[in-house]
Design a protein around this motif. Sequence first.
Motif, PDB file in Angstrom:
ATOM      1  N   CYS A 160       0.848  -1.275  -0.032  1.00 44.29           N
ATOM      2  CA  CYS A 160      -0.012  -0.123   0.021  1.00 44.29           C
ATOM      3  C   CYS A 160       0.849   1.182   0.142  1.00 44.29           C
ATOM      4  CB  CYS A 160      -1.009   0.085   1.091  1.00 44.29           C
ATOM      5  SG  CYS A 160      -2.015   1.508   1.584  1.00 44.29           S
ATOM      6  N   CYS A 188      -0.278   3.855   3.175  1.00 45.18           N
ATOM      7  CA  CYS A 188       0.257   3.674   4.611  1.00 45.18           C
ATOM      8  C   CYS A 188       1.707   2.737   4.662  1.00 45.18           C
ATOM      9  CB  CYS A 188      -0.601   2.780   5.290  1.00 45.18           C
ATOM     10  SG  CYS A 188      -1.035   1.404   4.951  1.00 45.18           S
ATOM     11  N   CYS A 236      -6.520  -1.972   0.521  1.00 40.58           N
ATOM     12  CA  CYS A 236      -5.540  -2.158   1.634  1.00 40.58           C
ATOM     13  C   CYS A 236      -6.347  -2.562   2.944  1.00 40.58           C
ATOM     14  CB  CYS A 236      -4.810  -0.772   1.898  1.00 40.58           C
ATOM     15  SG  CYS A 236      -3.671  -0.972   3.417  1.00 40.58           S
ATOM     16  N   HIS A 295      -5.263  -2.257   5.881  1.00 36.87           N
ATOM     17  CA  HIS A 295      -4.997  -1.586   6.971  1.00 36.87           C
ATOM     18  C   HIS A 295      -5.664  -0.045   6.820  1.00 36.87           C
ATOM     19  CE1 HIS A 295      -1.911  -4.235   8.361  1.00 36.87           C
ATOM     20  NE2 HIS A 295      -1.458  -4.542   7.065  1.00 36.87           N
ATOM     21  N   CYS A 296      -5.584   0.609   5.750  1.00 37.34           N
ATOM     22  CA  CYS A 296      -6.311   1.823   5.620  1.00 37.34           C
ATOM     23  C   CYS A 296      -7.322   2.031   4.530  1.00 37.34           C
ATOM     24  CB  CYS A 296      -5.156   2.939   5.259  1.00 37.34           C
ATOM     25  SG  CYS A 296      -4.444   2.701   3.711  1.00 37.34           S
TER      26      CYS A 296
HETATM   27 ZN   LIG Z   1      -2.831   1.120   3.461  1.00 41.19          ZN
END
Ligand SMILES: [Zn+2]
Length: 80
Positions: free
Chosen positions: A8, A11, A30, A32-33
């Motif tokens: 990504c 992030c 992604c 995570h984000c």
């Molecule tokens: Zn991310």
Amino acid sequence: MPLYEYYCADCHTKFEALRPMSQADAPIQCRHCESMNTSRAISLFAAFSKSESGASQAITGAGGGCSTCAGGTCSTCGIN
Ligand SMILES: [Zn+2]
């Protein structure tokens, strides 16, 4: 289903996803984000990318090449 690595750009995190081979390069969100600004992390061997992240296992010493190397002979990657 093969395990692919993605990176990504928002992030700066690598994450893995099990996907059909036909969708290996398709856009993925992604984990995570939730950004779509991701790209597939090209790594020849899973063992290599794992050592990159600091969670190295002794996979490289076990003769691991591609997934078909497990039987000891491999006609696709030529490692063994
Ligand atoms: Zn991310």
